[in-house]
Scaffold this motif. Sequence first.
Motif, PDB file in Angstrom:
ATOM      1  N   SER A  48       0.821  -1.219   0.000  1.00  8.24           N
ATOM      2  CA  SER A  48       0.000   0.000   0.000  1.00  8.24           C
ATOM      3  C   SER A  48       0.849   1.261   0.000  1.00  8.24           C
ATOM      4  O   SER A  48       0.322   2.373  -0.048  1.00  8.24           O
ATOM      5  CB  SER A  48      -0.922   0.017   1.221  1.00  8.24           C
ATOM      6  OG  SER A  48      -0.168   0.175   2.415  1.00  8.24           O
ATOM      7  N   GLY A  49       2.175   1.090   0.088  1.00  5.10           N
ATOM      8  CA  GLY A  49       3.064   2.239   0.070  1.00  5.10           C
ATOM      9  C   GLY A  49       3.292   2.873   1.434  1.00  5.10           C
ATOM     10  O   GLY A  49       3.835   3.983   1.512  1.00  5.10           O
ATOM     11  N   LEU A  50       2.900   2.186   2.501  1.00  5.77           N
ATOM     12  CA  LEU A  50       3.051   2.751   3.841  1.00  5.77           C
ATOM     13  C   LEU A  50       4.399   2.431   4.469  1.00  5.77           C
ATOM     14  O   LEU A  50       4.669   2.830   5.597  1.00  5.77           O
ATOM     15  CB  LEU A  50       1.919   2.247   4.752  1.00  5.77           C
ATOM     16  CG  LEU A  50       0.521   2.723   4.350  1.00  5.77           C
ATOM     17  CD1 LEU A  50      -0.536   2.052   5.224  1.00  5.77           C
ATOM     18  CD2 LEU A  50       0.423   4.235   4.462  1.00  5.77           C
ATOM     19  N   GLY A  51       5.233   1.689   3.756  1.00  2.00           N
ATOM     20  CA  GLY A  51       6.606   1.490   4.211  1.00  2.00           C
ATOM     21  C   GLY A  51       6.856   0.170   4.924  1.00  2.00           C
ATOM     22  O   GLY A  51       5.955  -0.421   5.515  1.00  2.00           O
ATOM     23  N   ALA A  52       8.119  -0.266   4.850  1.00  2.00           N
ATOM     24  CA  ALA A  52       8.522  -1.542   5.443  1.00  2.00           C
ATOM     25  C   ALA A  52       8.466  -1.506   6.966  1.00  2.00           C
ATOM     26  O   ALA A  52       8.184  -2.518   7.611  1.00  2.00           O
ATOM     27  CB  ALA A  52       9.932  -1.898   4.982  1.00  2.00           C
ATOM     28  N   ARG A  53       8.733  -0.348   7.538  1.00  2.00           N
ATOM     29  CA  ARG A  53       8.733  -0.260   9.005  1.00  2.00           C
ATOM     30  C   ARG A  53       7.352  -0.529   9.577  1.00  2.00           C
ATOM     31  O   ARG A  53       7.204  -1.279  10.546  1.00  2.00           O
ATOM     32  CB  ARG A  53       9.231   1.117   9.444  1.00  2.00           C
ATOM     33  CG  ARG A  53       9.381   1.257  10.953  1.00  2.00           C
ATOM     34  CD  ARG A  53       9.977   2.595  11.314  1.00  2.00           C
ATOM     35  NE  ARG A  53      10.121   2.745  12.752  1.00  2.00           N
ATOM     36  CZ  ARG A  53      10.624   3.823  13.349  1.00  2.00           C
ATOM     37  NH1 ARG A  53      11.047   4.840  12.604  1.00  2.00           N
ATOM     38  NH2 ARG A  53      10.720   3.879  14.655  1.00  2.00           N
ATOM     39  N   ALA A  55       4.997  -2.133   8.017  1.00  2.00           N
ATOM     40  CA  ALA A  55       4.662  -3.518   7.666  1.00  2.00           C
ATOM     41  C   ALA A  55       5.194  -4.483   8.725  1.00  2.00           C
ATOM     42  O   ALA A  55       4.502  -5.418   9.144  1.00  2.00           O
ATOM     43  CB  ALA A  55       5.246  -3.867   6.299  1.00  2.00           C
ATOM     44  N   LYS A  56       6.407  -4.236   9.195  1.00  2.00           N
ATOM     45  CA  LYS A  56       7.012  -5.117  10.191  1.00  2.00           C
ATOM     46  C   LYS A  56       6.420  -4.925  11.579  1.00  2.00           C
ATOM     47  O   LYS A  56       6.763  -5.666  12.507  1.00  2.00           O
ATOM     48  CB  LYS A  56       8.523  -4.899  10.224  1.00  2.00           C
ATOM     49  CG  LYS A  56       9.235  -5.409   8.974  1.00  2.00           C
ATOM     50  CD  LYS A  56      10.736  -5.196   9.068  1.00  2.00           C
ATOM     51  CE  LYS A  56      11.438  -5.731   7.814  1.00  2.00           C
ATOM     52  NZ  LYS A  56      12.908  -5.513   7.863  1.00  2.00           N
ATOM     53  N   SER A  57       5.535  -3.932  11.730  1.00  2.00           N
ATOM     54  CA  SER A  57       4.878  -3.767  13.030  1.00  2.00           C
ATOM     55  C   SER A  57       3.924  -4.926  13.311  1.00  2.00           C
ATOM     56  O   SER A  57       3.556  -5.170  14.464  1.00  2.00           O
ATOM     57  CB  SER A  57       4.103  -2.436  13.068  1.00  2.00           C
ATOM     58  OG  SER A  57       2.900  -2.508  12.307  1.00  2.00           O
ATOM     59  N   TRP A  58       3.530  -5.661  12.251  1.00  2.00           N
ATOM     60  CA  TRP A  58       2.697  -6.850  12.463  1.00  2.00           C
ATOM     61  C   TRP A  58       3.545  -7.957  13.071  1.00  2.00           C
ATOM     62  O   TRP A  58       4.588  -8.335  12.528  1.00  2.00           O
ATOM     63  CB  TRP A  58       2.084  -7.330  11.147  1.00  2.00           C
ATOM     64  CG  TRP A  58       0.886  -6.533  10.697  1.00  2.00           C
ATOM     65  CD1 TRP A  58       0.821  -5.709   9.623  1.00  2.00           C
ATOM     66  CD2 TRP A  58      -0.403  -6.514  11.309  1.00  2.00           C
ATOM     67  NE1 TRP A  58      -0.436  -5.158   9.524  1.00  2.00           N
ATOM     68  CE2 TRP A  58      -1.218  -5.640  10.542  1.00  2.00           C
ATOM     69  CE3 TRP A  58      -0.963  -7.141  12.421  1.00  2.00           C
ATOM     70  CZ2 TRP A  58      -2.539  -5.382  10.866  1.00  2.00           C
ATOM     71  CZ3 TRP A  58      -2.286  -6.883  12.739  1.00  2.00           C
ATOM     72  CH2 TRP A  58      -3.056  -6.016  11.969  1.00  2.00           C
ATOM     73  N   GLN A  59       3.117  -8.475  14.198  1.00  2.00           N
ATOM     74  CA  GLN A  59       3.821  -9.528  14.908  1.00  2.00           C
ATOM     75  C   GLN A  59       2.867 -10.690  15.175  1.00  2.00           C
ATOM     76  O   GLN A  59       1.655 -10.541  15.056  1.00  2.00           O
ATOM     77  CB  GLN A  59       4.368  -9.009  16.248  1.00  2.00           C
ATOM     78  CG  GLN A  59       5.290  -7.795  16.114  1.00  2.00           C
ATOM     79  CD  GLN A  59       6.612  -8.133  15.471  1.00  2.00           C
ATOM     80  OE1 GLN A  59       7.238  -9.132  15.834  1.00  2.00           O
ATOM     81  NE2 GLN A  59       7.052  -7.312  14.525  1.00  2.00           N
ATOM     82  N   ALA A  60       3.439 -11.838  15.546  1.00  2.00           N
ATOM     83  CA  ALA A  60       2.612 -13.012  15.847  1.00  2.00           C
ATOM     84  C   ALA A  60       3.203 -13.769  17.023  1.00  2.00           C
ATOM     85  O   ALA A  60       4.423 -13.847  17.180  1.00  2.00           O
ATOM     86  CB  ALA A  60       2.517 -13.925  14.631  1.00  2.00           C
ATOM     87  N   LYS A  61       2.332 -14.313  17.851  1.00  2.00           N
ATOM     88  CA  LYS A  61       2.737 -15.153  18.972  1.00  2.00           C
ATOM     89  C   LYS A  61       1.854 -16.388  19.017  1.00  2.00           C
ATOM     90  O   LYS A  61       0.686 -16.337  18.615  1.00  2.00           O
ATOM     91  CB  LYS A  61       2.632 -14.383  20.293  1.00  2.00           C
ATOM     92  CG  LYS A  61       3.659 -13.265  20.445  1.00  2.00           C
ATOM     93  CD  LYS A  61       3.574 -12.625  21.816  1.00  2.00           C
ATOM     94  CE  LYS A  61       4.643 -11.549  21.981  1.00  2.00           C
ATOM     95  NZ  LYS A  61       4.588 -10.929  23.337  1.00  2.00           N
TER      96      LYS A  61
END
Length: 221
Positions: A48-53, A55-61
């Motif tokens: 979507s063009g919002l940046g890799a940083r 995007a990496k805010s999505w985490q999983a546990k």
Amino acid sequence: MRLEAAIKGNLHKFMEQQKLAAETAVTAGVAEITDRIKNDLRQQVAGSGLGARLAKSWQAKLYPKGKKSMDAAGWVFSKAPKIIRAFNDGALIKSKNGFFLAIPTEAAPKRGVGGKRINPSNFPEHSLGRLRFVYRPGKISLLVVDNLRAGTGKRGGFRKASDSALKSGRGLTTVVMFFLVPQAQLKKRLDYQSVINRWEPQLPQTILKHWPQEKSNDEQT
């Protein structure tokens, strides 16, 4: 035939094997679907063009941690939930103090005093000059800086005029640093529910895929 053999043999051992198989399959299936959801959400943000940083805010546990369980559960979350929610919902943003939102122009520095993202409160007035409010009835109001000169060389940008330039008045310009708007409507750029809807129904089949395969009689001998 399978149950009959267990009754004749060791029922307790058979049930323990089936319990372990179920725990293994459920945990592996939940882990795979959780990871797929996280990766797709990251790709959605990056695309979507919002940046890799962001995007990496999505985490999983995965719970319980480090154990196999028939009650395994996956949790996918963002470390920037307010930003994600704003672009997912297409939020209407208003100023906290009820006046204006200040949107920096291309001419404004990227970072303000202290290294944080530029805004009127951390604008480097000591090096560029004071911000001046320009009210325009029926139009977007502005914050500008007077008496600047265009920079030279690769860096470009603007710099504060020297005393000699101020006296001569040559090359001086007023530069718009911020547009002032009462509110801003963010465009909806994300849809995290669509990712969940894509993968959630695939959980049962994924669990079955990870179910340990029993050895045939030939393989056992």
